[in-house]
Enzyme design. Sequence first.
Site, PDB file in Angstrom:
ATOM      1  N   LYS A   1      34.661  38.791  33.858  1.00  0.00           N
ATOM      2  CA  LYS A   1      33.736  37.416  33.718  1.00  0.00           C
ATOM      3  C   LYS A   1      32.844  37.495  32.484  1.00  0.00           C
ATOM      4  O   LYS A   1      32.854  36.444  31.597  1.00  0.00           O
ATOM      5  CB  LYS A   1      32.845  37.368  35.054  1.00  0.00           C
ATOM      6  CG  LYS A   1      33.603  37.196  36.382  1.00  0.00           C
ATOM      7  CD  LYS A   1      32.580  36.928  37.385  1.00  0.00           C
ATOM      8  CE  LYS A   1      31.787  38.385  37.766  1.00  0.00           C
ATOM      9  NZ  LYS A   1      32.608  39.524  38.335  1.00  0.00           N
TER      10      LYS A   1
ATOM     11  N   ASN B   1      22.962  43.965  40.257  1.00  0.00           N
ATOM     12  CA  ASN B   1      24.166  44.564  40.729  1.00  0.00           C
ATOM     13  C   ASN B   1      25.201  44.202  39.829  1.00  0.00           C
ATOM     14  O   ASN B   1      26.371  44.919  39.915  1.00  0.00           O
ATOM     15  CB  ASN B   1      24.229  44.123  42.264  1.00  0.00           C
ATOM     16  CG  ASN B   1      24.213  42.771  42.448  1.00  0.00           C
ATOM     17  OD1 ASN B   1      23.860  41.983  41.553  1.00  0.00           O
ATOM     18  ND2 ASN B   1      24.702  42.052  43.561  1.00  0.00           N
TER      19      ASN B   1
ATOM     20  N   GLY C   1      27.695  43.966  36.618  1.00  0.00           N
ATOM     21  CA  GLY C   1      27.839  44.803  35.417  1.00  0.00           C
ATOM     22  C   GLY C   1      28.948  43.912  34.540  1.00  0.00           C
ATOM     23  O   GLY C   1      29.977  43.947  35.060  1.00  0.00           O
TER      24      GLY C   1
ATOM     25  N   THR D   1      30.647  43.696  30.767  1.00  0.00           N
ATOM     26  CA  THR D   1      30.923  44.466  29.647  1.00  0.00           C
ATOM     27  C   THR D   1      31.393  43.507  28.730  1.00  0.00           C
ATOM     28  O   THR D   1      32.523  42.724  28.978  1.00  0.00           O
ATOM     29  CB  THR D   1      31.800  45.563  29.853  1.00  0.00           C
ATOM     30  OG1 THR D   1      31.195  46.483  30.774  1.00  0.00           O
ATOM     31  CG2 THR D   1      32.221  46.478  28.490  1.00  0.00           C
TER      32      THR D   1
ATOM     33  N   LYS E   1      43.394  41.227  31.969  1.00  0.00           N
ATOM     34  CA  LYS E   1      43.740  42.686  31.922  1.00  0.00           C
ATOM     35  C   LYS E   1      45.373  42.839  32.027  1.00  0.00           C
ATOM     36  O   LYS E   1      45.908  43.612  32.897  1.00  0.00           O
ATOM     37  CB  LYS E   1      43.082  43.479  33.125  1.00  0.00           C
ATOM     38  CG  LYS E   1      41.415  43.552  32.761  1.00  0.00           C
ATOM     39  CD  LYS E   1      40.615  44.507  33.511  1.00  0.00           C
ATOM     40  CE  LYS E   1      40.682  45.873  32.843  1.00  0.00           C
ATOM     41  NZ  LYS E   1      39.633  46.819  33.429  1.00  0.00           N
TER      42      LYS E   1
ATOM     43  N   ASP F   1      47.540  43.509  30.018  1.00  0.00           N
ATOM     44  CA  ASP F   1      47.649  44.427  29.197  1.00  0.00           C
ATOM     45  C   ASP F   1      47.807  46.049  29.907  1.00  0.00           C
ATOM     46  O   ASP F   1      48.490  46.677  29.774  1.00  0.00           O
ATOM     47  CB  ASP F   1      47.007  44.682  27.941  1.00  0.00           C
ATOM     48  CG  ASP F   1      45.512  44.790  28.456  1.00  0.00           C
ATOM     49  OD1 ASP F   1      44.935  43.819  28.697  1.00  0.00           O
ATOM     50  OD2 ASP F   1      44.969  46.037  28.111  1.00  0.00           O
TER      51      ASP F   1
ATOM     52  N   SER G   1      42.889  42.068  26.304  1.00  0.00           N
ATOM     53  CA  SER G   1      42.130  43.321  25.926  1.00  0.00           C
ATOM     54  C   SER G   1      40.844  43.138  26.062  1.00  0.00           C
ATOM     55  O   SER G   1      40.114  41.863  26.182  1.00  0.00           O
ATOM     56  CB  SER G   1      42.450  43.625  24.237  1.00  0.00           C
ATOM     57  OG  SER G   1      41.315  43.423  23.503  1.00  0.00           O
TER      58      SER G   1
HETATM   59  P1  GDP Z   1      32.892  41.576  35.209  1.00  0.00           P
HETATM   60  O1  GDP Z   1      31.857  42.353  36.001  1.00  0.00           O
HETATM   61  O2  GDP Z   1      33.799  40.485  35.823  1.00  0.00           O
HETATM   62  O3  GDP Z   1      32.149  40.998  33.742  1.00  0.00           O
HETATM   63  O4  GDP Z   1      34.090  42.589  34.526  1.00  0.00           O
HETATM   64  P2  GDP Z   1      33.510  43.982  33.936  1.00  0.00           P
HETATM   65  O5  GDP Z   1      32.787  43.875  32.653  1.00  0.00           O
HETATM   66  O6  GDP Z   1      32.691  44.898  35.101  1.00  0.00           O
HETATM   67  O7  GDP Z   1      34.704  44.760  34.109  1.00  0.00           O
HETATM   68  C1  GDP Z   1      35.779  44.582  33.298  1.00  0.00           C
HETATM   69  C2  GDP Z   1      36.187  45.618  32.206  1.00  0.00           C
HETATM   70  O8  GDP Z   1      37.472  45.149  31.779  1.00  0.00           O
HETATM   71  C3  GDP Z   1      35.405  45.659  31.021  1.00  0.00           C
HETATM   72  O9  GDP Z   1      35.157  46.901  30.657  1.00  0.00           O
HETATM   73  C4  GDP Z   1      35.964  44.676  30.048  1.00  0.00           C
HETATM   74  O10 GDP Z   1      35.580  45.263  28.774  1.00  0.00           O
HETATM   75  C5  GDP Z   1      37.451  45.073  30.203  1.00  0.00           C
HETATM   76  N1  GDP Z   1      38.262  44.026  29.814  1.00  0.00           N
HETATM   77  C6  GDP Z   1      38.098  42.513  30.129  1.00  0.00           C
HETATM   78  N2  GDP Z   1      39.192  41.830  29.897  1.00  0.00           N
HETATM   79  C7  GDP Z   1      40.166  42.923  29.564  1.00  0.00           C
HETATM   80  C8  GDP Z   1      41.479  42.570  29.245  1.00  0.00           C
HETATM   81  O11 GDP Z   1      42.058  41.633  28.998  1.00  0.00           O
HETATM   82  N3  GDP Z   1      42.066  43.889  28.971  1.00  0.00           N
HETATM   83  C9  GDP Z   1      41.546  45.112  29.122  1.00  0.00           C
HETATM   84  N4  GDP Z   1      42.471  45.996  29.107  1.00  0.00           N
HETATM   85  N5  GDP Z   1      40.050  45.237  29.454  1.00  0.00           N
HETATM   86  C10 GDP Z   1      39.636  44.031  29.776  1.00  0.00           C
HETATM   87  P1  IMO Z   2      30.153  42.185  38.951  1.00  0.00           P
HETATM   88  O1  IMO Z   2      29.096  40.898  38.427  1.00  0.00           O
HETATM   89  C1  IMO Z   2      31.960  44.683  41.655  1.00  0.00           C
HETATM   90  C2  IMO Z   2      29.530  45.247  45.447  1.00  0.00           C
HETATM   91  C3  IMO Z   2      28.813  46.617  45.910  1.00  0.00           C
HETATM   92  C4  IMO Z   2      28.936  46.869  47.470  1.00  0.00           C
HETATM   93  C5  IMO Z   2      28.726  45.194  47.670  1.00  0.00           C
HETATM   94  C6  IMO Z   2      27.188  45.092  47.961  1.00  0.00           C
HETATM   95  O2  IMO Z   2      30.045  43.227  38.000  1.00  0.00           O
HETATM   96  O3  IMO Z   2      31.478  41.693  39.135  1.00  0.00           O
HETATM   97  P2  IMO Z   2      24.959  44.761  46.674  1.00  0.00           P
HETATM   98  O4  IMO Z   2      24.216  45.733  45.806  1.00  0.00           O
HETATM   99  O5  IMO Z   2      25.327  43.715  45.916  1.00  0.00           O
HETATM  100  O6  IMO Z   2      24.054  44.670  47.959  1.00  0.00           O
HETATM  101  O7  IMO Z   2      26.361  45.864  47.072  1.00  0.00           O
HETATM  102  O8  IMO Z   2      28.973  44.338  46.683  1.00  0.00           O
HETATM  103  N1  IMO Z   2      29.110  44.631  44.204  1.00  0.00           N
HETATM  104  C7  IMO Z   2      30.050  44.430  43.243  1.00  0.00           C
HETATM  105  N2  IMO Z   2      31.193  44.888  42.856  1.00  0.00           N
HETATM  106  N3  IMO Z   2      31.179  43.912  40.921  1.00  0.00           N
HETATM  107  C8  IMO Z   2      29.869  43.374  41.125  1.00  0.00           C
HETATM  108  O9  IMO Z   2      29.370  42.713  40.302  1.00  0.00           O
HETATM  109  C9  IMO Z   2      29.475  43.857  42.307  1.00  0.00           C
HETATM  110  N4  IMO Z   2      27.956  43.534  42.808  1.00  0.00           N
HETATM  111  C10 IMO Z   2      28.215  44.265  44.049  1.00  0.00           C
HETATM  112  O10 IMO Z   2      29.882  47.649  45.159  1.00  0.00           O
HETATM  113  O11 IMO Z   2      30.340  46.769  47.673  1.00  0.00           O
HETATM  114 MG    MG Z   3      31.470  43.957  36.421  1.00  0.00          MG
END
Ligand code: GDP
Ligand code: IMO
Ligand code: MG
Length: 431
Positions: free
Chosen positions: A16, A38, A40, A42, A330, A332, A414
Site C-alpha cells: 500500500k 501497527n 509498516g 516501506t 510484487k 516480479d 519492484s
Molecule cells: P504495506 O504495509 O502494504 O505498505 O506493505 P509493506 O511496505 O509492509 O510491504 C511491502 C514490501 O514489498 C515493501 O518492502 C515494499 O518495498 C516491497 N514492494 C512493494 N511493491 C513491490 C513490488 O512490486 N515488487 C517487489 N519486489 N517489492 C515490492
Molecule cells: P500494514 O499497514 C500486516 C496484524 C498483526 C496481528 C494482527 C493484530 O503494514 O499492512 P494489532 O497489533 O493490530 O492488534 O495486531 O494484525 N497486523 C498486520 N499485519 N500488516 C499490517 O499493517 C498489520 N497491522 C496489524 O500481525 O496478526
Molecule cells: Mg506493512
Amino acid sequence: MANVTVIGAQWGDEGKGKIVDWLASRADAVVRFQGGHNAGHTLVVGDKVYKLSLLPSGIVTGTLSIIGNGVVLDPWALKAEIEKLEGQGVTITPDNFAIADNCPLILPLHRDLDGLRETAAGAGKIGTTGRGIGPAYEDKVGRRAIRVCDLAHLDHLEPQLDRLCAHHDALRAGFDQPPVDRDELLADLREIAPFVLQFAQPVWKRLKKVRKAGAKILFEGAQGVLLDVDHGTYPFVTSSNTVSGTAAAGSGLGPGSTGFVLGIVKAYTTRVGSGPFPTELNDDVGQRLGERGHEFGTVTGRQRRCGWFDAVLVRQSCAISGVTGIALTKLDVLDGFDTVRICTGYRLDGKILDYFPSHAADQAAVEPIYEEMEGWRETTAGARSWADLPAQAIKYIQRVQELIETPVALVSTSPEREDTILVRDPFVDRG
Ligand code: GDP
Ligand code: IMO
Ligand code: MG
C-alpha cells in the site's frame, strides 16, 4: 471530484505504501483513517528507503498529510517517526501535516495491556504487533479514551483519569501489576502535549475546505480486509475496520467521498501473526517466496508466512470493500517459477465452497483447490509498461482479474516508486 481510497485486500503488507506514495504526487491531500503504528509501509525512492508506521505515505512527496479521527495515535511514536523522517530530509510542519483533534491516544498502559494479554493467552494469542492498538480502540468505544484535544486541557483531566484508571487498575491487578502511575502519566502527557498540539485541528473542517476547492483526496488504508474486525479472520484480526467505508467515518467526510476504491493485492499471499491461511506453504516454495519477496515485517521484523495467490479471499475482499480496481504488486517475485498456482475454491467436509466461511474452525479446516499455470522464465522486475511483460505473466494477471471479478488498474514490478505499470488511472477513471 475524483478521490481515491487505497485499501489492502489481503492480510496487510500488500504494498500500500508504495502505491500511495506513487499516487500522492497527483493528490492534494493524503489521509490515514484507521489503524495506528501497527502499520509498516516501506517506500523506495531512488537510493532512499522510508519506513512509515503512523504518518501518511504522502508526507514523503510533501503532499498535505492528515491523520484522521479513526486512527489511534501514540504521541511518542509520532514524535520519534517525525524526527526520523526529518533526519532523512523530509519536511514536516503544520502546513503539510495535521492531526484530528478528536483522535484517541495510545498510552503506555495500552502497550502494557497488549503485552500482558498476549503473554497470558498461550496458544490462543493473536500475534499482535504489541503496540497497544486493541486496548486503545477498546477504550475509545468504552468512552474512556484520552484524546488529542485533551492535551490542551490537562489541568482538567482528573475525572477522565478516574474513569480510565478504574478500568485499567482492575485489569492490571488481575495480571499482578501495580496500578497506573497517574503522576507519571500526567507528567509524560504534559511533556509531549505541545509537540502534538502544533498539528492538532478539526481536520474535517480542513478536508471540507479542500474538497470544496475541487482538490483530490487520497485515503490511505492500513492493514487489509482480512484483518478487518468484522469481515476478517476473527479473532485473528486487528481492532479497526479496514474496509473502504471506514475512510469516510475515520476522516469526517461523507460516504460519497471515497471515490475510486483501489484494492492493493499481492501476486501471492502473506500473513504475519496467528490465524488461518489456507494456501500457506511450509515448504521450499514458501521459503522461496519469502526470500524473493523479502517478507519480513517492517514493524516487528517477524518473518511473514507465505503461500500461493488465493482468488477466493481476494474476490471476497473486493466484494466486501467495493473495490473498483486493483493494484497487483510484487509480480516480479513470481519470476522464474516453472509453474504457479492459484486457489480457486475450497473443500470443506466434502463440499466445495466459493467463499471463505466465518467460523475460525472452518477457516482453519478448508482445503484449497488449485489451478496450475505455466510460469515465466523472463524477468518482470522493473517493467514499466505492459509491453515489457512476458506473455505468461500477462496470462497470470488476466486469470487473476477474471477470478476475482475485478479489473487491474496498476501493476507493480519492484519496490521502486517508478516501477509501476498504469492500466487505468484511478484519479480520472471512476469505474
Ligand atoms: P504495506 O504495509 O502494504 O505498505 O506493505 P509493506 O511496505 O509492509 O510491504 C511491502 C514490501 O514489498 C515493501 O518492502 C515494499 O518495498 C516491497 N514492494 C512493494 N511493491 C513491490 C513490488 O512490486 N515488487 C517487489 N519486489 N517489492 C515490492
Ligand atoms: P500494514 O499497514 C500486516 C496484524 C498483526 C496481528 C494482527 C493484530 O503494514 O499492512 P494489532 O497489533 O493490530 O492488534 O495486531 O494484525 N497486523 C498486520 N499485519 N500488516 C499490517 O499493517 C498489520 N497491522 C496489524 O500481525 O496478526
Ligand atoms: Mg506493512
